[in-house]
Design an enzyme around this catalytic site. Structure first.
Site, PDB file in Angstrom:
ATOM      1  CB  CYS A 106      -0.953   0.032   1.192  1.00  0.00           C
ATOM      2  SG  CYS A 106      -0.154   0.318   2.776  1.00  0.00           S
ATOM      3  CB  CYS A 114       4.408   0.085   2.124  1.00  0.00           C
ATOM      4  SG  CYS A 114       3.240  -1.151   2.696  1.00  0.00           S
ATOM      5  CG  ASP A 161      -1.474  13.189 -29.557  1.00  0.00           C
ATOM      6  OD1 ASP A 161      -0.619  13.941 -30.045  1.00  0.00           O
ATOM      7  OD2 ASP A 161      -1.791  12.091 -30.047  1.00  0.00           O
ATOM      8  CG  ASP A 188      -3.430   7.627 -29.895  1.00  0.00           C
ATOM      9  OD1 ASP A 188      -2.707   8.628 -30.022  1.00  0.00           O
ATOM     10  OD2 ASP A 188      -3.782   6.915 -30.849  1.00  0.00           O
ATOM     11  CG  ASP A 247       0.648  10.840 -27.036  1.00  0.00           C
ATOM     12  OD1 ASP A 247       1.252  11.844 -27.459  1.00  0.00           O
ATOM     13  OD2 ASP A 247      -0.290  10.302 -27.641  1.00  0.00           O
TER      14      ASP A 247
END
Length: 711
Positions: free
Chosen positions: A3, A6, A409, A604, A608
């Site tokens: 988690c 931590c 983009d 995409d 990017d």
């Protein structure tokens, strides 16, 4: 690490090592960046500090995908725990909710009690052991966190239930502990899974480059490993092969697909003197290039480093429950002990003192607190998944509430990402159908994306393309062919210099940012075919909806200024950043952030990835590359920019629900604990109140399903 807290604990331990000036622990990549005085501290001291916190240290880091196998193993283990806990919790929950009974008795106790005891005990003690071990470690260092909160709450419900059965006290809360344990384990599994996907983005980037290259030495060719190539070496790249390293063309001409670098779908024509980049794809001509940068300095390596560096920076995620639990849990324990002592000395009645103390513990059992986040997250992510929006981590929910700027983009995000025919202009004696049929026949032998666009358009319009002969592809210019005895020449102005009566039309189309293909039949200019990357159908509405919400919209692209402005004007976008490489995209995001903006980046392509991780919130289009998808905080599976509006609204709604749940969970405790401490709440009523608080946060989370967006 299992988690985010931590990472905070390890970071704190590293900072306490003498000689350490700075330490940053990244939960996503499971790495620590430490600045220290080597004369004072060393690796052994750093490792020892981590081990004292109960964690192990990897001896080495793999540089390929195999280095991330342990994350897949962890996610698989978390899945088994979550699945097992859910399966065993369901019968216990059914017994509690519907009053089901198992006939018979065993050792003097009802069989129903035995079923609840065994199943909930397995779930709470065995499947939830990570919480209890974490609590033990924290208590050993006089600290507390979410593990302490979950462990203390579930064990309290379980132990008191056992005590109630043994003493015949009546009220049992087996289902509370088992259900909370199961839900939180499901949340941990989802977090482990998203963390593994995020960190694997770097490994996939590394795999994109070529492994070997064809080196030319004194006219002879030899295949050598990329690592053996030096600056100045000559490399031969044949059609269809990946360009090994960054360099300059010294011989040949071809078109190169640079979409992995720039995101642009139309190949770039290359000739002697032009720059080429490693990991891009050579299309239809042989090239000889001179290496200018080795693998570690290539454009691909720079992208990889950008992603690694951004991932190593701490995300501005606040874990409210972890922070508060450090005070809340010990406070409740102290109150319970004080209540026991006060009632014992006041009444000398041990049973009454225990009953009131347990009432405090049960009514303060942080079930609602433990359910507040996972129920909202699970509802939000589940509802989003139905509509094609994947929320990969809880941090995305918090980031979304502060967003004031969306950066898109262009290619593949706002546009379709592939060239299509937009205009057909006739300037000769031929008709439109015949022009397209002849053009498609000549282009059928080419694999160039522009050729495929013409052939596809002709097919879509149900036009017949006859067979062609004497086909010749002219690298960087176009094609020649004979169709039904007619000489067809199709290409750019290099191959078809005479524009004829089409000149004005060509100029107009080019000012619109479109690629113009000239068609010459039997030596006469007959027409032109314009090709462009068209906007997606929902792009314009998405821009309008975002502007209505007061969110700024910016487009950034590797394409040229003219083409970018044309698309932006069509969509209603005022701000455009054009002609940028991946590093510049990330830099553009950084400048916006430095000016005080909170930025969403939507993209995409592989190119990017740096911008996605640099932005406050990265949204990847699901039809794009795996790396872009894994680098983003959210994924739009359907690939439409219109989903961005819904995704942001869903994230804000979900995080708002989490905050509401946490507020009511704490408010409930503030009211209920004093009432229980005064002896006005017996454990059974306390349990009912606790159950009501848990139900209230679940019902509040379900309100997320009612979210609708008007666009």
């Amino acid at each position: 690490m299992h988690c985010a807290s931590c990472a905070l604990r390890i970071e704190s331990a590293l900072k306490k090592v003498p000689g350490v000036s700075k330490a940053t622990v990244n939960y996503a990549t499971e790495t620590a960046a430490v600045e220290y005085d080597a004369a004072v501290a060393g690796h052994e001291a750093l490792h020892e500090a981590i081990k004292k916190e109960g964690y192990a240290v990897a001896e080495s880091l793999a540089d390929d995908a195999s280095g991330h196998d342990h994350e897949l193993i962890e996610a698989s283990a978390a899945k088994r725990l979550a699945f097992g806990a859910v399966i065993l919790s369901l019968p216990v929950l059914a017994i509690a909710m519907f009053g089901l009974k198992v006939p018979g008795e065993i050792a003097g106790y009802a069989a129903t009690d035995w079923v609840e005891f065994i199943l909930s005990g397995i779930v709470i003690i065995w499947f939830g052991r990570q919480f209890h071990l974490g609590m033990i470690r924290r208590l050993g260092r006089f600290a507390s966190d979410m593990d302490t909160l979950v462990s203390f709450g579930t064990l309290t419900a379980f132990v008191f239930s056992v005590w109630s059965v043994v003493t015949g006290g009546g009220a049992v809360y087996f289902e509370v502990g088992s259900t909370v344990t199961a839900l939180i384990l499901v949340g941990r599994f989802l977090e482990d899974k998203s963390r593994g996907q995020t960190s694997s983005a770097v490994a996939k980037l590394m795999q994109l480059g070529a492994k070997e290259a064809r080196r030319v030495n004194n006219g002879a060719e030899e295949m050598v490993a990329i690592a053996a190539i030096k600056v100045g070496d000559l490399l031969l790249v044949k059609p269809g092969e990946k360009i090994p390293l960054d360099g300059a063309v010294v011989k040949g001409a071809s078109s190169v697909d640079e979409s992995m670098l720039t995101g642009e779908s139309v190949p770039v024509e290359k000739a002697v003197g032009d720059k080429v980049y490693g990991a891009t794809m050579n299309a239809n001509g042989a090239l000889v290039l001179r290496v200018e940068r080795v693998q570690s300095e290539s454009a691909l390596a720079q992208i990889t480093r950008l992603v690694e560096e951004t991932l190593s920076q701490k995300a501005p995620i606040e874990h409210l429950v972890d922070r508060v639990s450090g005070v809340f849990v010990p406070t409740v324990i102290i109150i319970a002990v004080a209540v026991f002592l006060a009632w014992f000395f006041a009444t000398k009645n041990v049973s009454l003192a225990i009953s009131n103390a347990v009432a405090v513990l049960v009514v303060a059992c942080p079930c609602a607190l433990g359910l507040a986040t996972p129920t909202a997250v699970l509802t939000g992510t589940g509802e989003g998944a139905k509509r094609g929006v994947l929320i990969k981590n809880g941090g995305a929910l918090e980031k979304a509430k502060q967003i004031d700027t969306v950066v898109f983009d262009k290619t593949g995000t706002l546009t379709l990402g592939k060239p299509i025919v937009t205009d057909v202009l006739i300037c000769g004696s031929i008709d439109r159908s015949e022009l397209l049929s002849l053009a498609a026949a000549a282009e059928a032998g080419s694999e160039h994306p522009l050729s495929r666009a013409i052939v596809a358009y002709t097919t879509e319009n149900n036009l017949h393309a006859p067979s062609a002969s004497e086909f010749v592809a002219v690298a960087g210019s176009g094609v020649r062919a004979t169709v039904n005895g007619r000489k067809i020449v199709i290409g750019n102005e290099k191959l078809v210099p005479d524009a004829g009566k089409c000149l004005d039309g060509i100029n107009k189309l080019e000012t619109q940012g479109k690629t113009v293909v000239r068609v010459n039949v039997d030596g006469l200019m007959q027409g032109v075919i314009a090709i462009a990357d068209a906007p997606k159908p929902d792009a314009k509405n998405a821009v309008i909806a975002l502007k209505k919400q007061g969110i700024g919209v910016i487009m950034v692209t590797g394409d040229n200024e003219r083409t970018a402005r044309t698309v932006a004007n069509e969509l209603g976008i005022d701000d455009v950043v054009a002609g940028v490489l991946p590093s510049a995209k990330a830099e553009a995001i950084k400048k916006l952030q430095e000016s005080g903006r909170s930025v969403v980046f939507v993209g995409d392509g592989i190119n990017d990835a740096p911008a996605l991780v640099q932005s406050n919130l990265g949204i990847a289009i699901g039809t794009g590359s795996d790396i872009a998808i894994e680098a983003g905080d959210m994924v739009l599976v359907s690939g439409g920019p219109g989903k961005v509006v819904y995704a942001l609204a869903l994230a804000r709604k979900t995080f708002g629900t989490i905050r509401q749940n946490l507020f009511w969970a704490f408010f409930y405790n503030i009211i209920a604990i004093p009432v229980a401490a005064l002896g006005l709440l017996n454990p059974m009523i306390a349990g009912a109140a606790m159950a009501f608080s848990s139900i209230s946060v679940v019902l509040n989370a379900l309100r997320i399903k009612r979210l609708t967006i008007n666009r």
